[in-house]
Design a protein around this motif. Structure first.
Motif, short mmCIF file in Angstrom:
data_model
loop_
_atom_site.label_atom_id
_atom_site.label_comp_id
_atom_site.label_asym_id
_atom_site.label_seq_id
_atom_site.Cartn_x
_atom_site.Cartn_y
_atom_site.Cartn_z
N ALA A 111 38.77 32.45 31.95
CA ALA A 111 38.98 31.12 32.53
C ALA A 111 39.01 31.24 34.05
N GLY A 112 38.72 30.11 34.73
CA GLY A 112 38.69 30.12 36.18
C GLY A 112 37.33 30.56 36.70
N ASN A 113 37.31 30.94 37.98
CA ASN A 113 36.04 31.33 38.59
C ASN A 113 36.29 32.27 39.77
N ILE A 114 35.32 33.13 40.03
CA ILE A 114 35.33 33.98 41.22
C ILE A 114 34.14 33.57 42.07
N LYS A 155 27.90 37.66 52.83
CA LYS A 155 28.85 37.71 53.94
C LYS A 155 30.20 38.28 53.51
N GLY A 156 30.59 37.97 52.26
CA GLY A 156 31.83 38.55 51.75
C GLY A 156 33.03 37.63 51.81
N ASP A 157 32.80 36.32 51.69
CA ASP A 157 33.91 35.37 51.57
C ASP A 157 34.25 35.23 50.09
N ILE A 158 35.45 35.66 49.69
CA ILE A 158 35.79 35.79 48.27
C ILE A 158 36.93 34.85 47.90
N ILE A 159 36.75 34.11 46.82
CA ILE A 159 37.81 33.21 46.32
C ILE A 159 38.02 33.47 44.82
N TYR A 160 39.25 33.76 44.44
CA TYR A 160 39.64 33.80 43.02
C TYR A 160 40.31 32.47 42.72
N ASP A 161 39.69 31.68 41.87
CA ASP A 161 40.16 30.33 41.59
C ASP A 161 40.74 30.24 40.18
N ASN A 162 42.08 30.33 40.10
CA ASN A 162 42.79 30.14 38.83
C ASN A 162 42.21 31.05 37.73
N VAL A 163 42.07 32.33 38.04
CA VAL A 163 41.41 33.28 37.13
C VAL A 163 42.39 33.79 36.07
#
Length: 606
Positions: free
Chosen positions: A420-423, A361-369
């Protein structure tokens, strides 16, 4: 094995020691011959027969002389079968040459089959391996070096497996069998030969190595002069602008003089080497013939045996000299195999993971990358960066050069692994997806479009190799490319030239957009897609991009802020962090903000 980065392509004279460790590297490459083992074994048998058959020639030639002198040839002592006919021995010699020719022909054909097919397998494996390696691998390699691995190194291995190994076996057999035969024919003369001939041959090998080093120095100097020519011609506008033609001529002339001096020195020693070789080798043969003649005088051996001995000595001398070059070739092959294995042992991109028949679907989150490039791991490009791009949103990334905009895109494409972090994409870590499936959901229109050298049709269809002509045509129409394509005489079959050089920048961009449309990705990346275009081309390209962005999660990178006014959200990046976010109206209203500052600078420039 320690990885050696950024090495220059293998030089012609580069060698490795002939030790157990290095031989293992060569044997690892030799495993590509395994599928063709029966053919290879048959080729080795033919090589054995051709070598041993040829070694019978000096013996029969000597018997021919003995029979001509009236000495019958007793085949088996105590038996009645005796040959005293010159014709019979002559026919035997012709038979030996004929049989040897047949086996030599079969050996060449069989080795060629094994060699060509096995090296084609190795080339295919190398090319396939290079394509599936992560982008960090390319950061540490020059393209010229990789091409050299597939071409020069494998060609060297090809020569080794087709010629060098056969020569090693043949020369070794000649040396061993020939020595045994002459020891049987004339033990005293063999002992005399062993005391003289090898010393001369070894001296010739040592002298020859020195000559090769001088020749390599000449080649190196000549390469330096070629560098001057290349630099000067590539920068000819600069040379003429500074009126430095005379300076460049002097620089080139100086290097040429150095090259000539080394070449003349090499020629002098080469002349000495050739003179020494002729005098020493022929002198050794004369000494052997002299001692042999004294044995003939005392009836210790026959003239035919002396002739056989001289021929065998010539064969053995040639083998000793040939083995030197064979070992040198094997050393170079080990160096080539080392480079090839280094690439084969590289760790591939991790491909396995979640797959689905449906698109993302294309919902993107950069989490503390946090991320740093492998080539400069001490510098973090992104520092604890977080952002959320909702499904179907059009967002823009802006900020000064080096802020990390392109890095965000490269991480979304999974070109690099984060530290570190996550996408997250659709609620799952991007790294959990099957790589091919994941990237099939991401499309990109770059600033600098590089097309393949085929036709327009092939370049558009690159996104979907099985696309129909109608699908390709519709994609070109949506990309505003159909009009200019139809104007070409060959239309979609028009060749674009190397890297698309026959098309204008705007035309290349629209081909890239058509390619993205055909791919139909759920996530779209526009990396400065209109920055290098003129006003008319920009309008056409922007219209095509507007159509392309409909219904997709879109990330735009742009320095020209006028192109991102319609973005749902704009993220301002500085030093690897999000420092501002909002719509164009919200950010431009904040007078103290970075976005407002960039906007005012562009307004002043305009």
């Amino acid at each position: 094995m320690a990885k050696r980065r950024g090495r220059e392509p293998l030089e012609e004279g580069e060698k490795r020691k002939l030790d157990k460790k290095n031989f293992k590297k060569l044997i690892r490459v030799f495993r590509y011959v395994s599928p063709y083992k029966p053919t290879f074994v048959f080729g080795m048998i033919c090589l054995l027969f051709s070598s041993t058959t040829l070694l019978a020639f000096p013996y029969f030639a000597g018997k021919l002389i003995d029979v001509a002198e009236g000495r019958p040839w007793v085949i088996i002592p105590g038996k009645d079968y005796v040959i005293n006919s010159i014709l019979e021995i002559t026919l035997m010699l012709i038979g030996i040459l004929f049989v040897q020719s047949i086996f030599s022909f079969l050996r060449v054909i069989l080795f060629a089959q094994v060699n060509e097919r096995s090296m084609a397998d190795l080339r295919k494996h190398m090319f396939s391996k290079i394509l599936v390696l992560p982008l960090k691998f390319y950061d540490n390699r020059r393209i010229g070096e990789l091409i050299s691995r597939i071409t020069s190194d494998i060609s060297l291995l090809q020569d080794t497996f087709s010629v060098t190994l056969a020569e090693l076996f043949r020369q070794g057999a000649t040396l061993i069998i020939g020595t045994v035969v002459i020891a049987f024919i004339a033990p005293k003369l063999t002992l005399f030969m062993i005391c003289t001939f090898p010393i001369v041959v070894l001296a010739a090998l040592f002298f020859g190595k020195f000559i090769r080093q001088l020749s390599k120095s000449t080649q190196d100097k000549l390469a330096e002069t070629n560098v001057i020519v290349e630099e000067t011609l590539q920068s000819i506008i600069t040379v003429k602008a500074f009126t430095n033609e005379v300076f460049e001529i002097h620089r080139y002339t100086k290097k040429l003089k150095e090259t000539v001096n080394i070449a003349l020195k090499s020629a002098k020693f080469r002349g000495m080497f050739i003179s020494f070789l002729i005098f020493a080798l022929l002198g050794a043969i004369v000494a052997i013939m002299w001692y042999g003649a004294t044995l003939v005088q005392t009836d210790a051996m026959s003239v035919g045996e002396l002739m056989s001995f001289v021929l065998y000595t010539t064969f053995i001398g040639g083998s000793l000299a040939g083995l030197g070059e064979v070992f040198s070739q094997i050393q170079r092959a080990i160096g080539a195999s080392e480079r090839v294995i280094e690439i084969i042992d590289e760790e591939e991109e991790t491909k396995k993971g979640i797959e689905s028949q449906e698109k993302l679907k294309g919902d993107i989150i950069y989490d503390n990358v946090t991320f740093a490039y492998p080539t400069r791991s001490e510098i973090n490009i992104l520092e604890g960066m977080s952002l959320h791009i909702q499904e179907g949103q059009k967002v823009a990334l802006v900020g000064p050069s080096g802020a990390g905009k392109s890095t965000i895109i490269q991480l979304l494409m999974r070109f690099y692994d984060i530290q570190a972090g996550n996408i997250m994409v659709d609620g799952k870590s991007a790294s959990d997806y099957d790589l091919s499936y994941y990237r099939s959901n991401v499309g990109i229109v770059p600033q600098e479009v590089i097309l393949f050298g085929g036709s327009i049709k092939e370049n558009i269809a690159y996104a979907k190799p099985g696309a129909t002509d109608e699908e390709i045509r519709q994609a070109a129409e949506k990309a505003n490319a159909l009009e200019f394509i139809e104007k070409f005489p060959e239309k979609f079959e028009t060749l674009v030239g190397d890297r698309g050089i026959k098309l204008s920048g705007g035309q290349r961009q629209r081909i890239a957009i058509a390619r993205a449309i055909l791919k139909d990705p759920s996530m779209l990346i526009l990396d400065e897609a209109t920055s290098a275009l003129d006003a008319e081309s920009e309008v056409l390209v922007q219209e095509a991009l507007d159509k392309l962005m409909v219904g997709r999660t879109t990330i735009m990178i742009a320095h020209r802020l006028s192109t991102i006014r319609k973005a749902d959200n704009i993220f301002v990046i500085k030093d690897g962090k999000i420092v501002e976010s909002g719509s164009h109206e919200e950010l431009s209203a904040y007078d103290e903000g970075i976005y407002s500052h960039l906007l005012s600078l562009q307004f002043q420039m305009n």
